[in-house]
Write a protein that holds these residues in place. Structure first.
Motif, PDB file in Angstrom:
ATOM      1  N   VAL A 192      13.724  -2.038   6.968  1.00  0.00           N
ATOM      2  CA  VAL A 192      14.624  -1.888   7.907  1.00  0.00           C
ATOM      3  C   VAL A 192      13.929  -1.067   9.215  1.00  0.00           C
ATOM      4  O   VAL A 192      14.340  -1.338  10.309  1.00  0.00           O
ATOM      5  CB  VAL A 192      15.798  -1.189   7.950  1.00  0.00           C
ATOM      6  CG1 VAL A 192      16.582  -1.946   6.820  1.00  0.00           C
ATOM      7  CG2 VAL A 192      15.926   0.223   7.299  1.00  0.00           C
ATOM      8  N   LEU A 193      12.856  -0.659   9.162  1.00  0.00           N
ATOM      9  CA  LEU A 193      11.965   0.123   9.920  1.00  0.00           C
ATOM     10  C   LEU A 193      10.311   0.036   9.405  1.00  0.00           C
ATOM     11  O   LEU A 193      10.231   0.146   8.332  1.00  0.00           O
ATOM     12  CB  LEU A 193      12.292   1.588   9.993  1.00  0.00           C
ATOM     13  CG  LEU A 193      13.703   1.858  10.466  1.00  0.00           C
ATOM     14  CD1 LEU A 193      13.825   3.345  10.362  1.00  0.00           C
ATOM     15  CD2 LEU A 193      13.922   1.536  11.990  1.00  0.00           C
ATOM     16  N   ASP A 194       9.714  -0.225  10.696  1.00  0.00           N
ATOM     17  CA  ASP A 194       8.243   0.076  10.426  1.00  0.00           C
ATOM     18  C   ASP A 194       7.640   1.206  10.666  1.00  0.00           C
ATOM     19  O   ASP A 194       8.404   2.158  11.042  1.00  0.00           O
ATOM     20  CB  ASP A 194       7.579  -1.061  11.233  1.00  0.00           C
ATOM     21  CG  ASP A 194       7.538  -0.864  12.670  1.00  0.00           C
ATOM     22  OD1 ASP A 194       8.048   0.134  13.153  1.00  0.00           O
ATOM     23  OD2 ASP A 194       7.155  -1.801  13.412  1.00  0.00           O
ATOM     24  N   ASP A 195       6.300   1.364  10.492  1.00  0.00           N
ATOM     25  CA  ASP A 195       5.933   2.835  10.319  1.00  0.00           C
ATOM     26  C   ASP A 195       5.906   3.266  11.877  1.00  0.00           C
ATOM     27  O   ASP A 195       6.200   4.514  12.007  1.00  0.00           O
ATOM     28  CB  ASP A 195       4.425   2.748  10.007  1.00  0.00           C
ATOM     29  CG  ASP A 195       3.458   1.683  10.622  1.00  0.00           C
ATOM     30  OD1 ASP A 195       3.889   0.948  11.329  1.00  0.00           O
ATOM     31  OD2 ASP A 195       2.332   2.112  10.524  1.00  0.00           O
ATOM     32  N   THR A 196       5.874   2.574  12.925  1.00  0.00           N
ATOM     33  CA  THR A 196       6.005   2.920  14.327  1.00  0.00           C
ATOM     34  C   THR A 196       7.342   3.348  14.649  1.00  0.00           C
ATOM     35  O   THR A 196       7.451   4.350  15.215  1.00  0.00           O
ATOM     36  CB  THR A 196       5.621   1.826  15.056  1.00  0.00           C
ATOM     37  OG1 THR A 196       4.254   1.217  14.740  1.00  0.00           O
ATOM     38  CG2 THR A 196       5.583   2.047  16.476  1.00  0.00           C
ATOM     39  N   LEU A 226      11.213   7.929  15.628  1.00  0.00           N
ATOM     40  CA  LEU A 226      12.347   8.767  15.216  1.00  0.00           C
ATOM     41  C   LEU A 226      11.941  10.233  15.138  1.00  0.00           C
ATOM     42  O   LEU A 226      12.753  11.085  15.438  1.00  0.00           O
ATOM     43  CB  LEU A 226      13.124   8.248  14.231  1.00  0.00           C
ATOM     44  CG  LEU A 226      13.676   6.697  14.427  1.00  0.00           C
ATOM     45  CD1 LEU A 226      14.156   6.444  12.892  1.00  0.00           C
ATOM     46  CD2 LEU A 226      14.884   7.073  15.338  1.00  0.00           C
ATOM     47  N   GLN A 227      10.783  10.418  14.245  1.00  0.00           N
ATOM     48  CA  GLN A 227      10.380  11.878  14.157  1.00  0.00           C
ATOM     49  C   GLN A 227      10.091  12.405  15.443  1.00  0.00           C
ATOM     50  O   GLN A 227      10.515  13.495  15.566  1.00  0.00           O
ATOM     51  CB  GLN A 227       9.154  11.774  13.084  1.00  0.00           C
ATOM     52  CG  GLN A 227       9.380  11.267  11.782  1.00  0.00           C
ATOM     53  CD  GLN A 227       8.119  11.381  10.949  1.00  0.00           C
ATOM     54  OE1 GLN A 227       7.217  11.154  11.599  1.00  0.00           O
ATOM     55  NE2 GLN A 227       8.333  11.288   9.617  1.00  0.00           N
ATOM     56  N   ALA A 228       9.400  11.911  16.375  1.00  0.00           N
ATOM     57  CA  ALA A 228       9.031  12.545  17.553  1.00  0.00           C
ATOM     58  C   ALA A 228      10.595  12.966  18.232  1.00  0.00           C
ATOM     59  O   ALA A 228      10.555  13.754  18.874  1.00  0.00           O
ATOM     60  CB  ALA A 228       8.181  11.524  18.518  1.00  0.00           C
ATOM     61  N   ARG A 229      11.478  12.051  18.253  1.00  0.00           N
ATOM     62  CA  ARG A 229      12.653  12.047  18.861  1.00  0.00           C
ATOM     63  C   ARG A 229      13.395  13.055  18.341  1.00  0.00           C
ATOM     64  O   ARG A 229      13.991  14.168  19.049  1.00  0.00           O
ATOM     65  CB  ARG A 229      13.770  11.021  18.837  1.00  0.00           C
ATOM     66  CG  ARG A 229      13.110   9.774  19.880  1.00  0.00           C
ATOM     67  CD  ARG A 229      13.968   8.631  19.608  1.00  0.00           C
ATOM     68  NE  ARG A 229      13.575   7.436  20.324  1.00  0.00           N
ATOM     69  CZ  ARG A 229      14.306   6.634  21.018  1.00  0.00           C
ATOM     70  NH1 ARG A 229      15.668   7.023  20.958  1.00  0.00           N
ATOM     71  NH2 ARG A 229      13.523   5.542  21.412  1.00  0.00           N
ATOM     72  N   ALA A 230      13.208  13.443  16.865  1.00  0.00           N
ATOM     73  CA  ALA A 230      14.069  14.526  16.390  1.00  0.00           C
ATOM     74  C   ALA A 230      13.538  15.772  16.704  1.00  0.00           C
ATOM     75  O   ALA A 230      14.299  16.879  16.756  1.00  0.00           O
ATOM     76  CB  ALA A 230      13.991  14.436  14.863  1.00  0.00           C
TER      77      ALA A 230
END
Length: 78
Positions: free
Chosen positions: A36-40, A45-49
């Protein structure tokens, strides 16, 4: 008990089903899975968190709750 105050006893499967598991029963279902998600997207999402800011007063409130659960006489575990 987990954090939702539930205790579920699952137990072990019976021997015949356990043999099926060992033979790979259900492995074919994995072939139909699609990401449902690729590595990018995950990295985004990690950067946003990491960019989420929390008000210091909210952190204090949360810490007070945590400390209260650790020291309250009616609780065995915080």
């Amino acid at each position: 008990m987990d954090r939702f105050l539930l205790r579920i006893r699952i137990g072990y499967p019976d021997e015949s089903y356990e043999r099926q598991i060992l033979r790979g029963a259900g492995a074919a279902a994995l072939e139909g899975l699609q990401p449902v998600l690729d590595d990018t997207a995950v990295l985004d999402l990690q950067a946003r968190a990491n960019g989420v800011n929390v008000e210091e007063s909210l952190l204090g409130y949360v810490m007070a709750i945590v400390q209260g659960t650790r020291t309250h006489g009616a609780l065995a575990l915080g």
